[in-house]
Motif scaffolding. Sequence first.
Motif, short mmCIF file in Angstrom:
data_model
loop_
_atom_site.label_atom_id
_atom_site.label_comp_id
_atom_site.label_asym_id
_atom_site.label_seq_id
_atom_site.Cartn_x
_atom_site.Cartn_y
_atom_site.Cartn_z
N VAL A 220 0.85 -1.19 0.00
CA VAL A 220 0.00 0.00 0.00
C VAL A 220 0.89 1.23 0.00
O VAL A 220 1.87 1.30 0.75
CB VAL A 220 -0.93 0.03 1.23
N ASN A 221 0.57 2.20 -0.84
CA ASN A 221 1.31 3.47 -0.81
C ASN A 221 0.34 4.64 -0.69
O ASN A 221 -0.65 4.73 -1.40
CB ASN A 221 2.20 3.63 -2.05
N CYS A 222 0.62 5.50 0.27
CA CYS A 222 -0.10 6.74 0.49
C CYS A 222 0.90 7.72 1.08
O CYS A 222 1.49 7.45 2.13
CB CYS A 222 -1.30 6.53 1.42
N SER A 223 1.10 8.83 0.42
CA SER A 223 2.22 9.70 0.76
C SER A 223 2.02 10.44 2.09
O SER A 223 2.90 10.46 2.94
CB SER A 223 2.45 10.71 -0.36
N ILE A 224 0.85 11.08 2.29
CA ILE A 224 0.67 11.98 3.42
C ILE A 224 0.05 11.31 4.64
O ILE A 224 0.53 11.49 5.77
CB ILE A 224 -0.20 13.19 3.00
N PHE A 225 -0.99 10.53 4.44
CA PHE A 225 -1.71 9.95 5.57
C PHE A 225 -1.11 8.60 5.94
O PHE A 225 -1.23 7.63 5.19
CB PHE A 225 -3.19 9.80 5.23
N LEU A 250 4.02 2.02 2.25
CA LEU A 250 4.97 3.04 1.83
C LEU A 250 4.37 4.42 2.06
O LEU A 250 3.26 4.71 1.61
CB LEU A 250 5.31 2.88 0.34
N GLY A 251 5.09 5.29 2.75
CA GLY A 251 4.60 6.63 3.04
C GLY A 251 5.61 7.69 2.65
O GLY A 251 6.82 7.44 2.61
N GLY A 252 5.11 8.89 2.37
CA GLY A 252 5.97 10.03 2.10
C GLY A 252 6.76 9.96 0.81
O GLY A 252 7.73 10.69 0.64
N MET A 253 6.35 9.12 -0.16
CA MET A 253 7.15 8.92 -1.36
C MET A 253 6.55 9.58 -2.60
O MET A 253 6.99 9.35 -3.71
CB MET A 253 7.36 7.42 -1.61
N GLY A 254 5.53 10.43 -2.41
CA GLY A 254 5.06 11.28 -3.50
C GLY A 254 4.17 10.58 -4.52
O GLY A 254 3.76 9.43 -4.36
N CYS A 255 3.94 11.31 -5.61
CA CYS A 255 2.98 10.87 -6.62
C CYS A 255 3.51 9.78 -7.54
O CYS A 255 2.75 9.24 -8.34
CB CYS A 255 2.55 12.08 -7.45
N ILE A 260 6.86 2.65 -7.49
CA ILE A 260 7.76 2.13 -6.46
C ILE A 260 7.11 0.93 -5.77
O ILE A 260 7.75 -0.10 -5.53
CB ILE A 260 8.11 3.22 -5.44
N ALA A 261 5.82 1.06 -5.44
CA ALA A 261 5.09 -0.05 -4.83
C ALA A 261 5.03 -1.25 -5.78
O ALA A 261 5.15 -2.40 -5.35
CB ALA A 261 3.68 0.40 -4.45
N LEU A 262 4.84 -0.98 -7.07
CA LEU A 262 4.84 -2.05 -8.07
C LEU A 262 6.20 -2.75 -8.11
O LEU A 262 6.27 -3.98 -8.21
CB LEU A 262 4.51 -1.45 -9.44
N ASP A 263 7.28 -1.98 -8.03
CA ASP A 263 8.63 -2.56 -8.04
C ASP A 263 8.84 -3.45 -6.83
O ASP A 263 9.43 -4.54 -6.93
CB ASP A 263 9.65 -1.42 -8.06
N LEU A 264 8.37 -3.01 -5.66
CA LEU A 264 8.50 -3.82 -4.45
C LEU A 264 7.69 -5.10 -4.57
O LEU A 264 8.16 -6.19 -4.19
CB LEU A 264 8.04 -3.00 -3.23
N VAL A 279 -1.38 -4.37 -5.13
CA VAL A 279 -0.80 -3.04 -4.92
C VAL A 279 -1.95 -2.03 -4.87
O VAL A 279 -2.75 -1.95 -5.81
CB VAL A 279 0.19 -2.66 -6.03
N VAL A 280 -2.02 -1.27 -3.79
CA VAL A 280 -3.06 -0.26 -3.59
C VAL A 280 -2.40 1.12 -3.54
O VAL A 280 -1.47 1.33 -2.75
CB VAL A 280 -3.87 -0.51 -2.31
N SER A 281 -2.84 2.04 -4.39
CA SER A 281 -2.25 3.38 -4.47
C SER A 281 -3.35 4.43 -4.31
O SER A 281 -4.37 4.37 -5.00
CB SER A 281 -1.54 3.59 -5.82
#
Length: 535
Positions: A220-225, A250-255, A260-264, A279-281
């Motif tokens: 899961v990636n969400c930059s701010i929350f 993953l947090g704080g990694m931007g738009c 990046i989540a796909l690569d992981l 993968v959830v974005s």
Amino acid sequence: MAREEHLLSTEIVNRGISDEGSQTFSVRVRRRLPDFLQSVNLKYVKLGYHYLIKHGIYLAILPVLVLVFSAEIGSLSREELWRRVWDSTTRYDLATVLSFVALFVFTISLYIMSKPKPIYLLDFACYKPSDDLKVTKEQFIELARNSGKFDESSLEFKKRILECSGIGDESYVPRSIGSSENTATMKEGRYEASTVMFGALDELFEKAKIRPKDVGVLVVNCSIFNPTPSLSAMIINHYKMRGNILSFNLGGMGCSAGIIALDLARDMLQANPNNYAIVVSGEMVGYNWYPGKQRSMLIPNCFFRMGCSALLLSNRRRDYHRAKYSLEHIVRTHKASNDRAFRCIYQEEDSEHYKGLKISKDLVEVGGDALKTNITTLGPLVLPLSEQLFFFGNLVWRHLFGNKNAKTNNSQQANNIKPYIPDYKLAFEHFCVYAASKTVLDELQRNLELSEENMEASRATLHRFGNTSSSSIWYELAYLEAKEKIRRGDRVWQIAFGSGFKCNSAVWKAIRRVKKPSTNPWLGCVDRYPESLTQ
């Protein structure tokens, strides 16, 4: 200043009728993306060729061996060939022959096992919020006004930004932004996160016909929350997923964090055979809402909208026939070692202690440099050989003789050596460029010499859904599927960029022709595009 004149563009803006009754105009000066294809660094080309050679050495050796073997065999008749084979085998005992066969089988097996496993995209889903969250540009300004958090100067600034943003009148925002209360609360963030993420995942599980317990990897990636417990834990709890699932948040990694989540997820599937990965974005608009007056921090309020994507990956070879795409390449570029790049998108408090994202004036220039690095590294992996030879030859010529001419002829002759711009349209049939804003899309189209058709998915997504952060590139792919443009063998280039500063690319290859899906966020409105893009 004179050296930066070519990076500036001017635009005459009609301000309407003044109080005196006369027509008023103003001149707006913008910074453009630098022409990054004219300043390619040779080391990034070397990096791209390093990737190519690392994985392509077998392809270079195999044709030579086949040619030599064919030439030798072709000179013999069938009777003579069998006689030579029989004579050569009778010289050895059974144990020697069996040892040779065993060694041969072992070598082939080792080669097959050492090859990276293919990664398939079985399906994906993009969340479409309910119609009661849909707002026009005027309604968006009214929500901000009703909250009582912004003065008229800030509201007028937002209105001007929206007018040239490329966003239409059907994007979605949480209603909390119209509240006079603080929206950056854990309760509000969790509510929005559960709404968009569960909405996307419910649709994905329905389309893919799998159970949540079948999933072995969750990213899961969400930059701010970024609450505790994490968003990935929230999803596992809601769907009661299995206890040994490999989960990452993953947090704080931007738009650009979606790639990046796909690569992981790809790395996890390479290490764990016979598995599914999800993968959830997404991004939480209400939690990131800035209530202050600093203009560089008001810009994200104008562009970001509700959205979320969920994709299902598999490394099981038996899933090949039900998959839509296979993952070909991922190229990641990170510029955080440079101070300007690191601070061009920066979360901080303003003078009144309101938290928000500050957008630097260096963003366009920093983004152009990151894009230049990324596409130069990607080029040798995807461009046809003819384009690579022209591009590489031109680059070496300019590198060797351009500097010499610049020293002796005051750069005039050096400037006459025009850079060769590779035609990326020969490498890809479809482009999913992160829909950050109309200005960014315009400059990318100009630099990469893309057609309006190439940019159609990105512009349509920006107009219909706004900037949905890391999930934007999946709304663009959903648009291409809704238009039934994906054919078997087509290559899709997804490119995104974000804070850090990072620029990341993913390349997919369509395994089959993708028919119009029965569930898609574009159903009911896709036929209006691209005509309504300019309206």
